[in-house]
Design a protein around this motif. Sequence first.
Motif, PDB file in Angstrom:
ATOM      1  N   UNK A 148       5.454  14.827   2.931  1.00  0.00           N
ATOM      2  CA  UNK A 148       5.865  15.205   4.280  1.00  0.00           C
ATOM      3  C   UNK A 148       5.038  14.457   5.321  1.00  0.00           C
ATOM      4  N   UNK A 149       5.715  13.790   6.253  1.00  0.00           N
ATOM      5  CA  UNK A 149       5.042  13.020   7.289  1.00  0.00           C
ATOM      6  C   UNK A 149       4.495  11.694   6.824  1.00  0.00           C
ATOM      7  N   UNK A 150       4.754  11.278   5.593  1.00  0.00           N
ATOM      8  CA  UNK A 150       4.256  10.013   5.053  1.00  0.00           C
ATOM      9  C   UNK A 150       5.384   8.985   4.996  1.00  0.00           C
ATOM     10  N   UNK A 151       4.970   7.720   5.011  1.00  0.00           N
ATOM     11  CA  UNK A 151       5.926   6.633   4.822  1.00  0.00           C
ATOM     12  C   UNK A 151       6.216   6.514   3.329  1.00  0.00           C
ATOM     13  N   UNK A 152       7.471   6.630   2.949  1.00  0.00           N
ATOM     14  CA  UNK A 152       7.866   6.609   1.542  1.00  0.00           C
ATOM     15  C   UNK A 152       8.838   5.461   1.315  1.00  0.00           C
TER      16      UNK A 152
ATOM     17  N   UNK B 140       0.837  -1.208   0.000  1.00  0.00           N
ATOM     18  CA  UNK B 140       0.000   0.000   0.000  1.00  0.00           C
ATOM     19  C   UNK B 140       0.873   1.260   0.000  1.00  0.00           C
ATOM     20  N   UNK B 141       1.921   1.266   0.784  1.00  0.00           N
ATOM     21  CA  UNK B 141       2.803   2.431   0.829  1.00  0.00           C
ATOM     22  C   UNK B 141       3.583   2.589  -0.470  1.00  0.00           C
ATOM     23  N   UNK B 142       4.005   1.468  -1.041  1.00  0.00           N
ATOM     24  CA  UNK B 142       4.770   1.550  -2.279  1.00  0.00           C
ATOM     25  C   UNK B 142       3.901   2.023  -3.439  1.00  0.00           C
ATOM     26  N   UNK B 143       2.613   1.731  -3.384  1.00  0.00           N
ATOM     27  CA  UNK B 143       1.726   2.193  -4.441  1.00  0.00           C
ATOM     28  C   UNK B 143       1.505   3.699  -4.366  1.00  0.00           C
ATOM     29  N   UNK B 144       1.461   4.248  -3.147  1.00  0.00           N
ATOM     30  CA  UNK B 144       1.223   5.681  -2.983  1.00  0.00           C
ATOM     31  C   UNK B 144       2.496   6.495  -3.144  1.00  0.00           C
ATOM     32  N   UNK B 145       3.590   6.035  -2.545  1.00  0.00           N
ATOM     33  CA  UNK B 145       4.854   6.767  -2.598  1.00  0.00           C
ATOM     34  C   UNK B 145       5.973   5.781  -2.905  1.00  0.00           C
ATOM     35  N   UNK B 146       5.947   5.277  -4.133  1.00  0.00           N
ATOM     36  CA  UNK B 146       6.950   4.318  -4.571  1.00  0.00           C
ATOM     37  C   UNK B 146       7.658   4.776  -5.827  1.00  0.00           C
ATOM     38  N   UNK B 147       8.435   3.872  -6.382  1.00  0.00           N
ATOM     39  CA  UNK B 147       9.234   4.204  -7.552  1.00  0.00           C
ATOM     40  C   UNK B 147       8.413   4.351  -8.816  1.00  0.00           C
ATOM     41  N   UNK B 148       7.206   3.803  -8.848  1.00  0.00           N
ATOM     42  CA  UNK B 148       6.394   3.848 -10.066  1.00  0.00           C
ATOM     43  C   UNK B 148       5.527   5.096 -10.160  1.00  0.00           C
TER      44      UNK B 148
ATOM     45  N   UNK C  29      11.490   6.085  -3.792  1.00  0.00           N
ATOM     46  CA  UNK C  29      10.698   7.268  -4.129  1.00  0.00           C
ATOM     47  C   UNK C  29      11.605   8.490  -4.159  1.00  0.00           C
ATOM     48  N   UNK C  30      11.130   9.554  -4.778  1.00  0.00           N
ATOM     49  CA  UNK C  30      11.894  10.787  -4.832  1.00  0.00           C
ATOM     50  C   UNK C  30      11.018  11.936  -5.263  1.00  0.00           C
TER      51      UNK C  30
END
Length: 309
Positions: free
Chosen positions: A247-251, A200-208, A255-256
């Motif tokens: 900001x304040x999110x699990x990334x 779930x975290x990788x989908x929101x703030x991931x490399x894709x 991510x970048x």
Amino acid sequence: MSAATTRSGSPRTPRATRTPDRLCAEAVDLAREAAEEAAAPGVVGAHVDMVAEGDRVVTHYFESKEPGYRGWRWAVTVTRASRAKNVTLDETVLLPGSDALLAPEWVPWSERLRPGDMGPGDLLPTEQDDLRLEPGYTGEDAPPPNSVLSEELEEHLDTEDAEIVTRTPARGTVAAVAEELGMRRARVLSRYGLHVAADRWDEAFGAATPMAQAAPASCESCAFLVPLAGSLKQAFGVCANEFSPADGRVVSLAYGCGGHSEAAIMPKPPRPAPPVFDSTAVDAFPLRPAKDSGSTTEPDDSFEDLGHS
């Protein structure tokens, strides 16, 4: 291909239509009285249809004028016994028609709930066999301090541990360390729960994500990344850049964003030197302008004194 054809392409033979019982078919007034008794006054409309449900069983349909029930029909089923001439009432119900307004299909609350739906005071129960959780360490199996067998059991366990290791930790020390590490919980995240959260975290703030695709560098080399503890620190962290969209999110470490700490370092603006005042030197100021300046003329000494006082 129409709905009346089979898989082989041959048309399906329609089922023979039942012939309604004559006495039951004529009991329209009885059916209307039953519908008006079950419904509110004035909401039972005209007789619209009649269907034979079986031998000596007929359902009469009446239009419904109830507000909010457009396309619904009152269905009254009547029947009679074999060789009987009296028609009796079977059931009365309000049914939707082909063009009726229907409520959406009911969905359980656990499937309707979305992130952000919870508010102050809301409680979200978890199932006893939730796959995301597994039993943790609470210390309930340890004997209470005031137990009669607690000291004897502790000495026995310490003796057994001493045969294995040279340094035997006390039972109270183990409980204290477990509480310090946050392990004294009834249930903890299972491996499945960790994988679900990571996906779930990788989908929101991931490399894709589009932001990561256009970023000059990944979060792994960013100074604003706060690493997580445990096994998740190998792939995730928390963003601490107030100008970043995460900001304040699990990334994810892959991510970048454009707020990377090393993406563009601005040079310090040049600072002018402080002014210097020389208070020891003396500046010479002429009392008369220079002769070649042309602003004044020198006095002519050839003029005689006229004697004026």
